[in-house]
Design a protein around this motif. Structure first.
Motif, mmCIF file in Angstrom:
data_model
loop_
_atom_site.group_PDB
_atom_site.id
_atom_site.type_symbol
_atom_site.label_atom_id
_atom_site.label_comp_id
_atom_site.label_asym_id
_atom_site.label_seq_id
_atom_site.Cartn_x
_atom_site.Cartn_y
_atom_site.Cartn_z
ATOM 1 N N SER A 17 56.272 6.731 22.565
ATOM 2 C CA SER A 17 55.410 6.521 21.407
ATOM 3 C C SER A 17 56.137 6.857 20.108
ATOM 4 C CB SER A 17 54.149 7.379 21.550
ATOM 5 O OG SER A 17 53.295 7.218 20.454
ATOM 6 N N LEU A 18 56.903 7.936 20.103
ATOM 7 C CA LEU A 18 57.621 8.341 18.896
ATOM 8 C C LEU A 18 58.652 7.298 18.488
ATOM 9 C CD1 LEU A 18 58.265 10.415 16.726
ATOM 10 C CD2 LEU A 18 59.806 11.557 18.333
ATOM 11 N N VAL A 19 59.414 6.797 19.467
ATOM 12 C CA VAL A 19 60.442 5.801 19.161
ATOM 13 C C VAL A 19 59.807 4.512 18.654
ATOM 14 C CG1 VAL A 19 62.251 4.362 20.156
ATOM 15 C CG2 VAL A 19 62.093 6.767 20.807
ATOM 16 N N THR A 20 58.750 4.074 19.345
ATOM 17 C CA THR A 20 58.070 2.846 18.928
ATOM 18 C C THR A 20 57.501 2.972 17.522
ATOM 19 O OG1 THR A 20 57.504 2.187 21.184
ATOM 20 C CG2 THR A 20 56.133 1.310 19.433
ATOM 21 N N MET A 21 56.842 4.100 17.268
ATOM 22 C CA MET A 21 56.211 4.275 15.960
ATOM 23 C C MET A 21 57.235 4.337 14.840
ATOM 24 S SD MET A 21 52.956 6.764 16.520
ATOM 25 C CE MET A 21 53.888 8.004 17.391
ATOM 26 N N PHE A 22 58.381 4.940 15.122
ATOM 27 C CA PHE A 22 59.422 5.025 14.096
ATOM 28 C C PHE A 22 59.799 3.635 13.605
ATOM 29 C CE2 PHE A 22 63.941 5.043 12.925
ATOM 30 C CZ PHE A 22 63.914 5.985 11.909
ATOM 31 N N GLY A 23 60.097 2.735 14.563
ATOM 32 C CA GLY A 23 60.453 1.381 14.172
ATOM 33 C C GLY A 23 59.290 0.609 13.585
ATOM 34 N N SER A 24 58.097 0.807 14.158
ATOM 35 C CA SER A 24 56.927 0.050 13.685
ATOM 36 C C SER A 24 56.545 0.433 12.270
ATOM 37 C CB SER A 24 55.750 0.283 14.633
ATOM 38 O OG SER A 24 56.044 -0.200 15.932
ATOM 39 N N PHE A 25 56.665 1.713 11.925
ATOM 40 C CA PHE A 25 56.347 2.128 10.565
ATOM 41 C C PHE A 25 57.341 1.550 9.563
ATOM 42 C CE2 PHE A 25 53.657 5.647 12.269
ATOM 43 C CZ PHE A 25 52.507 5.329 11.557
ATOM 44 N N ILE A 26 58.595 1.398 9.975
ATOM 45 C CA ILE A 26 59.561 0.740 9.096
ATOM 46 C C ILE A 26 59.127 -0.697 8.827
ATOM 47 C CG2 ILE A 26 61.938 -0.151 8.992
ATOM 48 C CD1 ILE A 26 62.870 2.385 10.361
ATOM 49 N N THR A 27 58.662 -1.369 9.878
ATOM 50 C CA THR A 27 58.179 -2.741 9.710
ATOM 51 C C THR A 27 56.912 -2.787 8.871
ATOM 52 O OG1 THR A 27 59.202 -3.568 11.740
ATOM 53 C CG2 THR A 27 57.242 -4.727 10.972
ATOM 54 N N LEU A 28 56.034 -1.791 9.025
ATOM 55 C CA LEU A 28 54.799 -1.765 8.244
ATOM 56 C C LEU A 28 55.073 -1.637 6.746
ATOM 57 C CD1 LEU A 28 52.417 0.433 10.430
ATOM 58 C CD2 LEU A 28 52.196 -1.998 9.908
ATOM 59 N N VAL A 29 56.215 -1.074 6.378
ATOM 60 C CA VAL A 29 56.625 -1.052 4.973
ATOM 61 C C VAL A 29 57.273 -2.380 4.591
ATOM 62 C CG1 VAL A 29 58.127 0.078 3.282
ATOM 63 C CG2 VAL A 29 56.915 1.453 4.969
ATOM 64 N N ALA A 30 58.053 -2.932 5.525
ATOM 65 C CA ALA A 30 58.829 -4.140 5.209
ATOM 66 C C ALA A 30 57.945 -5.371 5.011
ATOM 67 C CB ALA A 30 59.840 -4.402 6.320
ATOM 68 N N VAL A 31 56.896 -5.528 5.831
ATOM 69 C CA VAL A 31 56.075 -6.742 5.749
ATOM 70 C C VAL A 31 55.377 -6.866 4.393
ATOM 71 C CG1 VAL A 31 54.043 -7.916 6.684
ATOM 72 C CG2 VAL A 31 55.802 -7.041 8.234
ATOM 73 N N PRO A 32 54.627 -5.837 3.923
ATOM 74 C CA PRO A 32 54.012 -5.993 2.599
ATOM 75 C C PRO A 32 55.030 -6.116 1.474
ATOM 76 C CG PRO A 32 53.655 -3.772 3.448
ATOM 77 C CD PRO A 32 54.205 -4.592 4.569
ATOM 78 N N ASP A 40 54.361 -12.131 -5.078
ATOM 79 C CA ASP A 40 53.989 -11.285 -6.219
ATOM 80 C C ASP A 40 52.467 -11.207 -6.377
ATOM 81 O OD1 ASP A 40 54.667 -9.548 -8.287
ATOM 82 O OD2 ASP A 40 54.440 -11.108 -9.808
ATOM 83 N N SER A 41 51.747 -11.140 -5.250
ATOM 84 C CA SER A 41 50.287 -11.139 -5.290
ATOM 85 C C SER A 41 49.729 -10.006 -4.437
ATOM 86 C CB SER A 41 49.736 -12.472 -4.774
ATOM 87 O OG SER A 41 48.345 -12.391 -4.531
ATOM 88 N N PRO A 42 48.991 -9.036 -5.033
ATOM 89 C CA PRO A 42 48.360 -7.990 -4.223
ATOM 90 C C PRO A 42 47.316 -8.562 -3.266
ATOM 91 C CG PRO A 42 47.618 -7.868 -6.514
ATOM 92 C CD PRO A 42 48.748 -8.833 -6.472
ATOM 93 N N LEU A 43 46.689 -9.657 -3.649
ATOM 94 C CA LEU A 43 45.702 -10.279 -2.766
ATOM 95 C C LEU A 43 46.371 -10.799 -1.494
ATOM 96 C CD1 LEU A 43 42.780 -11.125 -2.346
ATOM 97 C CD2 LEU A 43 43.300 -13.258 -3.551
ATOM 98 N N MET A 44 47.520 -11.439 -1.617
ATOM 99 C CA MET A 44 48.239 -11.951 -0.448
ATOM 100 C C MET A 44 48.727 -10.802 0.438
ATOM 101 S SD MET A 44 48.259 -15.260 -0.350
ATOM 102 C CE MET A 44 49.717 -15.841 0.527
ATOM 103 N N VAL A 45 49.165 -9.713 -0.184
ATOM 104 C CA VAL A 45 49.580 -8.545 0.597
ATOM 105 C C VAL A 45 48.397 -8.010 1.394
ATOM 106 C CG1 VAL A 45 50.442 -6.183 0.477
ATOM 107 C CG2 VAL A 45 51.453 -7.942 -0.978
ATOM 108 N N ALA A 235 48.024 -1.387 0.873
ATOM 109 C CA ALA A 235 48.440 -2.651 0.257
ATOM 110 C C ALA A 235 48.847 -2.475 -1.201
ATOM 111 C CB ALA A 235 47.300 -3.677 0.362
ATOM 112 N N LEU A 236 48.413 -1.379 -1.812
ATOM 113 C CA LEU A 236 48.734 -1.136 -3.218
ATOM 114 C C LEU A 236 50.099 -0.474 -3.404
ATOM 115 C CD1 LEU A 236 45.298 0.346 -4.380
ATOM 116 C CD2 LEU A 236 46.023 -2.054 -4.360
#
Length: 416
Positions: A17-32, A40-45, A235-236
């Protein structure tokens, strides 16, 4: 720490779980961040989270049903393979000369569904490999682990995605899934109960009906969903980092994304006092309201450091709410319903953030980031207090006397 000392399978699950979450949280920052760069749209994010809602609901409910009828370890492994493939698709898209916005929506929806299928099985396995009186400690340990990933992942993710681009972030996520799979394949097979009903719409609805008959469970779901819907504002973060981070935008983004995790870790490390609290329903209500207070106050802070401090406070309050919810779930739900109810639990703490980010993006589009933070936080406090007033049995829940908690203790003692 007894769950770690006494259970090899719990240690393997925790490491995975720790290893998976480490990578997934990086992606959760990268996607938005990538969506912000492309549109350049907060609505799209915000819409990235909204499109994940339906797959998350379907995956969570079906994942809970199959977790009560199939080998839970296999479900986790197959889901992890699918998630690895989804991150690989994101990496390929990011490497293209013109990355496609629709890929972020489609792969985000796919990943949400797979995560929701995986989650109930993981929680149901933990419920089987540990003793009942270890559940509170296990939930706190999971919280610390989750939030270590939630601090390190976003903090590094902000630096990585701004400095090296989204493709690098997604590539790290792929590697994290591969490492996690190496741990998962070593977990012992966890067969379903002998009398388990095969997965079907009927068994799924039976789980929903069971939850609906329990005001204490419904209270945990509804309060958390309301709190997350009104006050979740991830999202902000790319826009707040750009506006208030100055030349250090990448570090500001990492701090904002990690703030909730920092608060959760601090709360988890000092959570020993929660073992002496028995009014868990009231604890959920108070801590969920404080989460909203933290977000609302962040809206009036003059600089990025004080905004982060408020979000740290909010994250700590949310963690305490999670501990109390976990105690109610793990101490009162029979094993034959554990997978299906874990699916509903996953929906309760995932649906709110997904829809909440859509709300945050829409309110920011209408009135700006500070308006979205402040109004959302105040609506959270109001919504939680109203639900607390409307759910007296949830508010009065006491683990010492609740019939379901007493029955589960007796059942475990008879087995042992």
């Amino acid at each position: 720490m007894s769950p770690i000392r006494e259970s090899r399978d719990f240690r393997l699950l925790l490491g995975s779980s720790l290893v998976t979450m480490f990578g997934s949280f990086i992606t959760l920052v990268a996607v938005p961040y990538q969506m912000k760069e492309l549109t350049d749209s907060p609505l799209m994010v915000g819409l990235v989270s909204v499109v994940e809602f339906v797959p998350m609901v379907v995956g969570g409910l079906w994942g809970g049903a199959i977790a009560d009828a199939m080998d839970r370890r296999k479900i986790m492994i197959y889901s992890e393979v699918g998630l690895c493939g989804a991150s690989l698709l994101l990496m390929v898209n990011a490497l293209m000369p013109e990355p496609q916005v629709w890929v972020l929506f489609v792969v985000g929806a796919l990943s949400a569904g797979l995560y929701s299928v995986r989650g109930p099985s993981e929680q149901a396995v933990i419920n089987r490999v540990l003793k009942l009186d270890q559940m509170g400690a296990a939930f706190a340990i999971q919280g610390v682990t989750r939030n270590i990933g939630g601090i390190a992942g976003p903090a590094l993710g902000g630096v990585i995605v701004v400095s090296f681009g989204p493709a690098t972030s997604y590539g790290i996520d792929v590697v994290s899934f591969l490492l996690s799979l190496l741990l998962l394949v070593r977990v012992a097979t966890v067969a379903p109960p002998e009398d388990a009903a095969p997965p079907s719409l009927g068994s799924l609805l039976d789980g929903v009906r069971y939850a609906a008959r329990r005001p204490d469970l419904m209270g945990t779901y509804l309060v958390d969903m309301a709190a997350m819907f009104f006050a979740m504002s991830n999202a902000l973060f790319p826009f707040l980092a750009e506006r208030y981070g100055g030349a250090n935008e990448q570090f500001a983004l990492g701090l904002l994304a990690a703030a909730g995790g920092i608060g959760s870790v601090l709360a988890s490390l000092t959570s020993g006092w929660t073992a002496h609290v028995h009014r868990h329903g009231l604890g959920v209500i108070v801590s969920a309201a404080l989460w909203g207070v933290g977000v609302a106050v962040a809206a009036i802070m003059p600089n990025i450091w004080l905004i982060v401090a408020c979000l740290v406070f909010a994250g700590g309050a949310d963690m305490i709410s999670g501990i109390f919810r976990g105690m109610i779930w793990n101490q009162t739900i029979p094993d034959e319903y554990r997978g299906r109810l874990a699916g509903i639990e996953l929906l309760s703490y995932s649906a709110g953030p997904m829809l909440g980010n859509g709300r945050a993006g829409l309110m920011s589009h209408l009135g700006g980031e500070r308006f979205s933070l402040g109004a959302g936080g105040l609506l959270c406090v109001g919504g939680v207090l109203v639900l607390g007033a409307l759910l007296p049995r949830f508010r009065a829940y006491d683990s010492r006397t609740d019939e379901h908690a007493v029955a589960q203790r007796a059942r475990r003692e008879a087995v042992s």
